[in-house]
Design a protein around this motif. Structure first.
Motif, PDB file in Angstrom:
ATOM      1  N   TRP A  87       0.846  -1.197   0.000  1.00 47.93           N
ATOM      2  CA  TRP A  87       0.000   0.000   0.000  1.00 47.93           C
ATOM      3  C   TRP A  87       0.883   1.249   0.000  1.00 47.93           C
ATOM      4  N   ILE A 125      -2.768  -1.492  -3.529  1.00 43.12           N
ATOM      5  CA  ILE A 125      -3.652  -0.330  -3.572  1.00 43.12           C
ATOM      6  C   ILE A 125      -2.772   0.901  -3.479  1.00 43.12           C
ATOM      7  N   ARG A 175      -5.070  -1.578  -7.634  1.00 41.34           N
ATOM      8  CA  ARG A 175      -6.179  -0.637  -7.598  1.00 41.34           C
ATOM      9  C   ARG A 175      -5.611   0.758  -7.352  1.00 41.34           C
ATOM     10  N   TYR A 206      -6.725   4.896  -6.657  1.00 39.83           N
ATOM     11  CA  TYR A 206      -7.794   5.813  -6.274  1.00 39.83           C
ATOM     12  C   TYR A 206      -7.227   7.224  -6.125  1.00 39.83           C
ATOM     13  N   LEU A 261     -10.726   2.357   2.530  1.00 39.16           N
ATOM     14  CA  LEU A 261      -9.764   1.564   1.765  1.00 39.16           C
ATOM     15  C   LEU A 261      -9.110   0.500   2.633  1.00 39.16           C
ATOM     16  N   HIS A 300     -11.352  -2.454   2.649  1.00 42.06           N
ATOM     17  CA  HIS A 300     -11.300  -3.143   1.357  1.00 42.06           C
ATOM     18  C   HIS A 300     -10.005  -3.930   1.203  1.00 42.06           C
ATOM     19  N   PHE A 301      -8.889  -3.329   1.621  1.00 41.08           N
ATOM     20  CA  PHE A 301      -7.607  -4.003   1.421  1.00 41.08           C
ATOM     21  C   PHE A 301      -7.513  -5.271   2.277  1.00 41.08           C
ATOM     22  N   ASN A 342      -9.952  -7.122   3.300  1.00 39.61           N
ATOM     23  CA  ASN A 342     -10.838  -8.132   2.722  1.00 39.61           C
ATOM     24  C   ASN A 342     -10.261  -8.719   1.438  1.00 39.61           C
ATOM     25  N   TRP A 343      -9.548  -7.899   0.680  1.00 40.70           N
ATOM     26  CA  TRP A 343      -8.934  -8.378  -0.560  1.00 40.70           C
ATOM     27  C   TRP A 343      -7.814  -9.371  -0.250  1.00 40.70           C
ATOM     28  N   THR A 376     -11.856 -10.707  -1.532  1.00 43.49           N
ATOM     29  CA  THR A 376     -12.982  -9.856  -1.931  1.00 43.49           C
ATOM     30  C   THR A 376     -12.445  -8.618  -2.632  1.00 43.49           C
ATOM     31  N   PRO A 430     -11.813  -4.988  -4.133  1.00 40.28           N
ATOM     32  CA  PRO A 430     -12.149  -3.605  -3.790  1.00 40.28           C
ATOM     33  C   PRO A 430     -12.961  -2.965  -4.912  1.00 40.28           C
ATOM     34  N   GLY A 466     -18.539   2.843  -1.955  1.00 42.99           N
ATOM     35  CA  GLY A 466     -17.535   2.105  -1.195  1.00 42.99           C
ATOM     36  C   GLY A 466     -16.368   2.924  -0.704  1.00 42.99           C
TER      37      GLY A 466
END
Length: 740
Positions: A345, A408, A441, A443, A500, A503-504, A506-507, A512, A514, A718
């Motif tokens: 990250w 991410i 990903r 953003y 985030l 999401h991270f 969970n990924w 899962t 993001p 999200g």
């Protein structure tokens, strides 16, 4: 310098053989020493589901085989002193935050990259969930906040390179002093820390000190004069101890004192370069030890043994740049061939840190003559015909070894305007959107300063956007750079980062996906948001997720030339009173330097031999388009940007006063804010084209409704947690916006 060919990936039986061949004689952490244990640590309260938490601090000792192909890329490692086993030694400080009850560990370890020698404690949302936080040293220049004398910062002790006969290595180094005045001597700073290299001789005839009267953002320098060697000294001096002062290799004393309106640039011969690239290996090795090993060579137990299933490397700003270069140089594969991080990250970091070359200055922030924009800044293989470099990408090496993490990255506007971000998106020619691989990903948090702003209570981001409670103008980061003209930009990153983070996790932990990436695109015909699989045949399907191939739809054109006209930037009286052309000719562009033939431009390695480096060309930059208010388009939803109280800028203008050298230029990488008028009458009286608060929202209730709608949109996409949405709506409700 011709870069070494990339090492081919091991496959099949070769991987097994390599793992079986790995023994305790190989490079790794050999010893850990726990210096302090606080259990439970009351400073980490209130505790959550993971129960009481403890804090461990210590030192890890390790060694590297300079002949190992995973370490060979470290600049000057062959010239570092070696122990009896032929290995290069290092030590690194660390901190661990973990549940007192090992059974409460979640299995996830965050490995944070400290920024300039700091020490990072993971936030409550992470530690109270049972996540482990590891902070460890990587920066070995032993200067300022990375001084090895400090006991509460995380640093690494790396060797000094020597010639093969044991004599000192020498080379050319450049330093700069700006916005200083008076008879006192001055230190040479890089960002805010002293230059880590000292002159080989205090004889000023062996150095050159020049003055600059002006510098432009694209590197055009107006030289004042060369100061005679008899008129300056490597010395400490002041009014009571005037020139020539007391000899000191860390300061410069001028016979006639410093002039506030001049920049001073010294080029000198330094000695004893640190092998700074060892910091990458040390960071890798600590993560690998705490994730995989049971104990060290002396039998000291790993406090995390058998508990870590996943690891995410994380760094902010300079530290995020470290992570990007860490991946580029192949350090996500440890000496046993194992993947180090499942996730990476890099936060508000759009380049690769300039660490792995001789005489590197890792505290640099891309000011004039500072390295860091060389080579591929993009993830996938992409042409760099403008600079004539090979087709490369940051992930090339980890793809070959099949050790690429999920990534991410997120940025704000300040990274575009002063930290030279957009070539990562469109290359050096700026002609086409570079596709993202499916393990990345991206953003973009629009209209924000570097890292966003957390407004201190009882003020809030809403009231901080209103005249009377605006934030003070910010200091321009960098080497004594100056102060901004406009109030600080109050738009935060915190709430977006909170989303985030969920999401991270969970990924990485559950596969899962993001939300789809969101950032400004060129949006040219034929450019679609398809996953990139490069041309190497590996792809990114090794992570076990359901990789979305997106919808293939073309995107709006929200990335344009860095001119006022192309952006659609409005005429705002506060800006036009200073300049009618800003933000045209205002962005800090990528400068293509000529560092000499011993420099590897793709890897940012080697030895620079030309200082100051000639500028071969200025790279064309792109910026996000703005709306009629001057707020950026093409990013993720953000409440204050979508229910604005003014124009939120990723840039600011440098004021004069006590630090005048950069006056009128961009205030390095910090943003600003220009509030809307409250009423239509006030707006018309000032000649402001932006609608007033009353024209936009009518009443206080109308503004709260706008915030509520903006928050609901961000939650739906999200990028905002409901708990944060509720808190922002509550702040808006109690704010002074149109509230008599």
């Amino acid at each position: 310098m011709i870069p070494k060919p990339h090492r081919p990936a091991l496959a099949g039986a070769a991987v097994v053989a390599a793992l079986l061949a790995w023994t305790s004689a190989d490079a790794r952490v050999t010893k850990i020493v726990i210096n302090t244990t606080v259990d439970p640590d009351a400073t980490l309260a209130p505790f959550g589901d993971a129960g009481p938490l403890k804090r461990l601090t210590g030192v890890a000792f390790g060694e590297l085989d300079p002949r190992d192909e995973r370490n060979e890329i470290i600049q000057d490692i062959r010239l570092a002193p070696k122990n009896a086993r032929g290995k290069v030694e290092y030590s690194a400080t660390f901190q661990l935050i973990l549940p007192s009850d090992p059974a409460k560990m979640s299995g996830l370890m965050w490995h944070d990259v400290p920024n300039r020698g700091g020490r990072i404690t993971i936030v409550p949302a992470e530690r109270n969930a049972g996540d482990v936080g590891l902070s460890s040293g990587w920066q070995g220049d032993n200067s300022g906040a990375t001084s090895q004398a400090l006991t509460t910062n995380d640093v690494v002790v790396v060797p000094v390179a020597r010639n093969r006969d044991g004599s000192s290595i020498t080379g050319t180094v450049l330093g700069r002093i700006v916005n200083r005045s008076g008879p006192g001597s001055q230190a040479i700073l890089v960002q805010s820390s002293p230059l880590p290299y000292k002159p080989a001789s205090l004889d000023t005839t062996k150095a050159t000190l020049t003055t600059h009267t002006h510098e432009t953002v694209d590197g055009i320098v107006t030289v004042g004069s060369t100061i005679p060697s008899s008129d300056w000294a490597w010395a400490k001096c002041d009014a009571a101890n005037p020139f020539p002062g007391t000899p000191d290799p860390t300061q410069i004393c001028l016979k006639n004192g410093f002039n506030l309106n001049l920049l001073y640039q010294v080029v000198f011969t330094a000695k004893d370069p640190y092998v700074l690239g060892v910091g990458f290996a040390a960071f890798r090795d600590l993560a690998a030890f705490f994730r995989n090993e049971t104990r060290d060579d002396s039998g000291t137990a790993n406090p995390l043994a058998g508990r870590i299933k996943w690891a995410i490397g994380r760094g902010v700003s300079q530290s995020g740049n470290f992570l990007r270069q860490f991946l580029h140089l192949g350090f996500n594969e440890d000496e046993a061939g194992r993947q180090v991080y499942d996730g990476a990250w890099p936060i508000i970091a759009g380049r690769r840190i300039a660490l792995n070359f001789r005489w590197a200055q890792p505290d640099g922030v891309l000011e004039l003559y500072q390295a860091g924009s060389e080579g591929p800044q993009w993830w996938v293989k992409w042409e760099d015909n403008v600079r004539g470099l090979p087709k490369r990408g940051i992930l090339d090496r980890c793809k070959e070894s099949r050790t690429c993490p999920k990534i991410i990255e997120h940025f704000g506007s300040a990274e575009v305007w002063a930290l030279k971000l957009t070539p990562e998106w469109v290359g050096t020619d700026g002609e086409k959107d570079i596709p993202l691989p499916s393990n990345v990903r991206r953003y973009y948090i629009p209209s924000t300063t570097h890292g966003g702003t957390n407004v201190a209570l009882p003020n809030t981001m809403f009231n901080a956007s209103l005249p009377g409670t605006l934030l003070a103008p910010p200091g321009c980061p960098g080497n004594n750079f100056g102060t901004g003209v406009f109030p600080a930009n109050p738009v935060p990153h915190t709430q977006t980062v909170n989303a985030l983070r969920v999401h991270f996790k969970n990924w990485v932990m559950h596969g899962t996906l993001p939300p789809p990436s969101v950032w400004p695109r060129l949006g040219k015909p034929g450019d679609r948001d398809d996953d990139d699989d490069d041309d190497d045949g590996h792809g990114h399907g090794q992570h076990g997720d359901k990789h979305d191939k997106h919808d293939g739809h073309p995107h709006e054109q929200n990335l344009v030339d860095a001119t006022k006209q192309a952006m659609g930037f409005p005429n705002i009286p506060a800006v036009t009173a200073i300049s009618t052309t800003i933000p045209s000719n205002f962005i800090m562009p990528v400068l293509d330097y000529d560092w000499g033939g011993d420099f590897d431009y793709s890897d940012t390695s080697g030895v620079p031999t030309k200082l100051p480096p000639p500028i071969k060309r200025v790279i064309k930059m792109k910026v996000p388009r703005v709306d009629a208010d001057g707020n950026e388009m093409g990013g993720v939803p953000v409440v204050l940007r979508d229910a604005p109280l003014g124009t939120y800028l990723g840039w600011n203008i440098t004021a004069g006063g006590a630090r005048p050298f950069h006056q009128g230029e961009i205030c390095d990488y910090v943003g600003g804010m220009i509030p809307f008028a409250k009423t239509r009458a006030e707006r018309l009286a000032s000649g402001d084209s932006r609608l007033s608060l009353e024209e936009r929202y009518g009443t206080h209730t109308g503004y709260v409704a706008a915030v509520t709608a903006a928050a609901a949109n961000a939650v739906a996409q999200g990028f905002l947690l409901q708990v944060d949405a509720d808190a922002l709506i509550a702040q808006a409700t109690t704010s002074a916006v149109l509230n008599p």
